[in-house]
Design a protein around this motif. Structure first.
Motif, mmCIF file in Angstrom:
data_model
loop_
_atom_site.group_PDB
_atom_site.id
_atom_site.type_symbol
_atom_site.label_atom_id
_atom_site.label_comp_id
_atom_site.label_asym_id
_atom_site.label_seq_id
_atom_site.Cartn_x
_atom_site.Cartn_y
_atom_site.Cartn_z
ATOM 1 N N GLY A 332 0.844 -1.204 0.000
ATOM 2 C CA GLY A 332 0.000 0.000 0.000
ATOM 3 C C GLY A 332 0.865 1.235 0.000
ATOM 4 O O GLY A 332 0.945 1.944 1.023
ATOM 5 N N LEU A 335 -0.604 4.580 1.179
ATOM 6 C CA LEU A 335 -1.192 4.670 2.520
ATOM 7 C C LEU A 335 -0.189 5.253 3.506
ATOM 8 O O LEU A 335 1.028 5.069 3.377
ATOM 9 C CB LEU A 335 -1.632 3.289 3.000
ATOM 10 C CG LEU A 335 -2.720 2.582 2.176
ATOM 11 C CD1 LEU A 335 -2.999 1.197 2.738
ATOM 12 C CD2 LEU A 335 -4.010 3.407 2.163
ATOM 13 N N VAL A 365 -4.750 -2.955 4.872
ATOM 14 C CA VAL A 365 -4.355 -2.306 3.616
ATOM 15 C C VAL A 365 -5.438 -2.493 2.559
ATOM 16 O O VAL A 365 -5.774 -1.569 1.809
ATOM 17 C CB VAL A 365 -3.005 -2.876 3.136
ATOM 18 C CG1 VAL A 365 -2.699 -2.424 1.712
ATOM 19 C CG2 VAL A 365 -1.886 -2.444 4.074
ATOM 20 N N GLU A 370 -7.885 4.922 -0.856
ATOM 21 C CA GLU A 370 -6.679 5.516 -1.435
ATOM 22 C C GLU A 370 -6.234 6.698 -0.572
ATOM 23 O O GLU A 370 -7.038 7.525 -0.149
ATOM 24 C CB GLU A 370 -6.978 5.989 -2.858
ATOM 25 C CG GLU A 370 -5.740 6.371 -3.658
ATOM 26 C CD GLU A 370 -4.955 5.164 -4.120
ATOM 27 O OE1 GLU A 370 -3.776 5.309 -4.449
ATOM 28 O OE2 GLU A 370 -5.529 4.050 -4.117
#
Length: 463
Positions: A332, A335, A365, A370
């Protein structure tokens, strides 16, 4: 048989003790009677006996003394003079010792000249009568032992009959009790044979009471119930695995068929479509590999012998979490994953613990939006993973750790539905717990609690 033998031994011991006590008591009473008789013999009777022994008394001149006992005069030199119409009893060493004045009284059992067993008591005579040399004499009073042995023989016969009846009754009662007590064992044996023959794990044994047989029956029922549940879980796992495997395999077959037909027909697939097909095939192969790996993890049976599973060791949980965080950040990249980790050491399998932590982070995740955030904290053995995704509906929370269960809102996302089940299994094996709950302000929070310590035990190596 054991009951009969035990009763026989007990009754025989009691009968023998009764017989011996009775014999001693009867003999003691006879001895007391003979001793008293020896004291009470009139002097003129003793004089008559002495005269008889000196052959100075006419044959028909007999002094009558109404007594059932045999009375004798015993001299120091061994001469014995027996009362009229009685059988002579040979003098023993103890009788001579009394006559010589060495002891006051002697009692013994001997046989008369006619073979009859006699009980004899000899006392020193203190009267004016002496033997031919002027020495004191002793008086012996005897009685047949039959008055002791006859009642004893009758008592022995009665005891023998009573013993036989008692042993027979005990054997009968023992047989009845044994059969009644072993009926539950017979039922248990039949149930075990039925299970071995038919593999029917639904059979149950009725249980009554709290004795050992009832406990054994309840344990058998619990065992068959656990085996039936385990078999049902295995069948469910096979069915669920087949269902989950069918989807990627079907998709793989469809895509591969398209590629094969294109090659066989000579009709080329557009480059963009072909690239999409190959990408789909690769993704499905990865999904299939992940599913097989999850199934292998769930089916693995750790060694539970002495010392626990073979791979169990003291491991730093904070280092495992830190390693899993690096992998999560790669998956991710958009993130914001923050972590606050305190040292914590636990006993467990390093690979299984890392797999569980990775599954929790992957779950966060996967469901994070987003440019979202994931917060990870490890404090005093409690690992918290919080995301800011859509969260989990309240009605879905009881099912999140079930195998192959997936929330309806998450079925469009990649995954097999085994990740959280693996986490729960690993937590249980390590002696801990895991919980998934809705977080305040949205999202979900997973809490994995494992027992351990902030410093590693000095006697154990750290993995």
């Amino acid at each position: 048989m054991l009951t009969a033998v035990a009763v026989a031994i007990a009754v025989a011991a009691s009968a023998a003790a009764c017989w011996l006590v009775t014999r001693d008591r009867l003999t003691e009473q006879l001895d007391e009677t003979l001793s008293q008789q020896a004291k009470d013999i009139p002097a003129q009777y003793v004089e008559a006996l002495r005269t008889k022994c000196n052959n100075s008394l006419p044959g028909d001149a007999r002094l009558q003394l109404p007594t059932p006992y045999t009375i004798q005069i015993v001299t120091a030199d061994g001469i014995v003079c027996t009362s009229w119409e009685k059988t002579r009893i040979p003098a023993q060493e103890s009788d001579l010792a009394v006559a010589k004045g060495q002891i006051e009284e002697a009692t013994h059992t001997t046989r008369a000249n006619d073979g009859k067993e006699m009980r004899v008591t000899t006392r020193a005579y203190r009267g004016p009568i002496t033997d031919a040399q002027g020495n004191q004499v002793a008086i012996s009073v005897a009685s047949p032992m039959a008055q002791v042995t006859d009642p004893l023989n009758q008592l022995a016969l009665i005891l023998l009959i009573v013993t036989g009846i008692g042993v027979l009754g005990a054997a009968t009662a023992g047989l009845w009790v044994a059969r009644a007590a072993l009926k539950p064992v017979d039922r248990l044996t039949e149930a075990v044979e039925h299970v071995a023959r038919t593999e029917d794990l639904t059979i149950r044994i009725p249980t009554e009471g709290e004795d050992e047989i009832a406990r054994l029956s309840r344990s058998f029922n619990s065992m068959t119930a656990a085996l039936a549940s385990s078999r049902d879980l295995q069948q469910q796992l096979i069915a669920d695995a087949g269902h989950e495997l069918r989807t990627p395999l079907t998709s793989l077959r469809t895509n591969i068929d398209l590629l094969v037909r294109s090659e066989q027909s000579g009709r080329q697939i557009p480059a963009a479509d072909k690239e999409a097909l190959l990408t789909s095939v690769k993704a499905q192969m990865g999904e299939l590999a992940a599913l097989i790996g999850d199934l292998q993890e769930l089916s693995r049976t750790p060694d539970t012998g002495p010392g626990g599973p073979a791979g169990v060791q003291v491991v730093p949980l904070h280092e495992i979490v830190d390693s899993a965080l690096r992998r999560a950040r790669l998956r991710g990249p958009s993130l914001d994953i923050t972590a606050a980790l305190e040292p914590w050491y636990v006993r467990g399998e390093p690979a299984a613990l890392e797999r569980a932590v990775v599954n929790l982070l992957d779950n966060a995740v996967k469901f994070s939006p987003e440019d979202g955030a994931v917060e990870v904290a490890l404090s005093k053995g409690e690992l918290r993973v919080r995301d800011h995704g859509p969260g989990i509906p309240e009605e879905d929370l009881p099912h999140v750790f079930e195998r192959f269960w997936r929330s309806p809102s998450a079925r469009s996302l990649p995954g097999s539905g085994l990740g959280l089940s693996i986490v729960a299994r690993t937590a249980y094996q390590a002696g801990g717990t895991v919980e998934l709950r809705a977080a305040a302000g949205g999202g979900a929070e997973a809490v994995l609690s494992l027992p351990g310590a902030a410093v590693p035990p000095p006697e154990l190596p750290v993995g």
